[in-house]
Design an enzyme around this catalytic site. Structure first.
Site, short mmCIF file in Angstrom:
data_model
loop_
_atom_site.label_atom_id
_atom_site.label_comp_id
_atom_site.label_asym_id
_atom_site.label_seq_id
_atom_site.Cartn_x
_atom_site.Cartn_y
_atom_site.Cartn_z
N LYS A 17 8.26 33.96 6.88
CA LYS A 17 7.33 32.93 7.36
C LYS A 17 6.99 33.25 8.81
O LYS A 17 7.84 33.12 9.69
CB LYS A 17 7.96 31.54 7.26
CG LYS A 17 7.10 30.42 7.84
CD LYS A 17 7.83 29.09 7.83
CE LYS A 17 8.93 29.05 8.84
NZ LYS A 17 8.41 29.04 10.25
N ALA A 106 18.39 34.06 11.44
CA ALA A 106 18.07 33.26 12.62
C ALA A 106 17.15 34.02 13.57
O ALA A 106 17.43 34.16 14.75
CB ALA A 106 19.35 32.82 13.34
N SER A 113 14.80 29.49 4.81
CA SER A 113 13.87 28.53 4.22
C SER A 113 13.07 29.17 3.10
O SER A 113 12.85 28.58 2.04
CB SER A 113 12.92 27.99 5.29
OG SER A 113 13.63 27.27 6.28
N ASP A 146 11.48 23.34 7.30
CA ASP A 146 10.63 24.52 7.10
C ASP A 146 10.49 24.94 5.64
O ASP A 146 9.72 25.84 5.33
CB ASP A 146 11.18 25.72 7.90
CG ASP A 146 10.75 25.70 9.35
OD1 ASP A 146 9.94 24.82 9.72
OD2 ASP A 146 11.20 26.56 10.11
#
Length: 293
Positions: A17, A106, A113, A146
């Protein structure tokens, strides 16, 4: 108990994303930040597969598997499977899920997500049970702010705390390079370093972006309000931005999310050459490339 429709394995790319633009427009009383973001999903990501098994289990492999901390039961993929099973009336849900973790953990590109949203899509196809949109979005929101935007791999607009999702204008065909310094950046620390939490909203969108130059022209009017705070914490992000903007074929570069991954846009077909060139010079960076549309 409802029988599974298929015993054959199914697999899907859990696409990264990428926030092409991220405006922080305010903060609620409960501490959640308000945002507006233009999100896309290039052909770069983790890979998730499911196959009928005797129990529900998750196997994590791939180059970044060791960076996932905590018990497997706490992984968002497993949580997504259990929530889906409850909603679909599948008790028990006996599946073996294999997650190939190819995206840095991260890193500002929504790997976890996207993994969770991909699990929900795969489970619908694998079982033949399709939840209505409101129920599916409700499950996604339980997994994280998210996750709803990752339910579709089409370009999306995010608003509010992230759960307000709507289609974005059509994107042009182009290439994308993602670069991460293999350094962690704490999202709470980045937000803590953000001095202004009430910034202007995104400009008005056109009906579509007909060319890469149309898209990059629009992006120059936008920002990632977390980029400078993240660079202050992790100066290597600035090094990556400088390296990408120095490439003749990279027409636009910006940090995604809260970092530390930076994206670069280029004409279709040039992304792999950019990846190879950068890998030769910076083998210490994580670098991947793919097409946007």
């Amino acid at each position: 108990m409802t029988a599974l429709r298929s015993a054959a394995p199914a697999a899907e790319l859990a696409r990264a994303k990428v926030n092409l633009a991220l405006h922080i427009t305010g903060q609620r009383a409960d501490g959640y930040h308000l945002l507006e973001s233009l999100v896309v999903f290039p052909q770069i990501g983790d890979r998730l597969s499911v196959v009928t098994s005797e129990t529900l289990e998750l196997v994590v492999e791939g180059p970044f598997a060791h960076d996932l901390q905590g018990p497997t039961d706490e992984n968002l993929v497993v949580k997504a499977a259990r929530l889906f099973a409850d909603a679909a009336g599948l008790d028990p849900l006996n599946l073996k899920m294999t997650l190939s973790k190819r995206l840095p953990v991260a890193s500002g590109i929504g790997g976890g997500s996207s993994d969770a949203a991909t699990a929900l899509r795969l489970l619908e196809d694998h079982t033949g049970i399709y939840l209505d949109d409101d129920r599916l979005k409700s499950i996604a929101l339980q997994l994280g702010a998210d996750v709803p935007v990752c339910l579709s791999v089409q370009p999306q607009l995010m608003r509010g705390i992230g759960g307000e999702v709507s289609p974005a204008p059509q994107m042009p065909k182009c290439g994308m390079v993602l670069v991460n310094p293999r350094l962690g950046v704490s999202t709470p620390e980045v937000f803590k370093a953000l001095q202004n939490r009430k910034n202007p909203t995104l400009p008005r969108f056109p009906d579509s972006f007909e060319s890469l130059s149309n898209l990059t022209g629009f992006l120059t009017l936008c920002r990632n309000d977390l980029q400078q705070p993240a660079i202050a914490i992790c100066p290597e992000i600035g090094d990556i931005l400088q390296a990408l903007t120095a490439e003749d074929d990279i027409v636009f570069a910006r940090m995604s999310g809260s970092g530390a991954t930076v994206f670069g846009l280029c004409e279709t077909g040039r992304e792999m050459e950019m990846e190879r060139s950068l890998r030769k010079r910076r083998p210490d960076w994580w670098i991947a490339s793919g097409r946007l549309a």
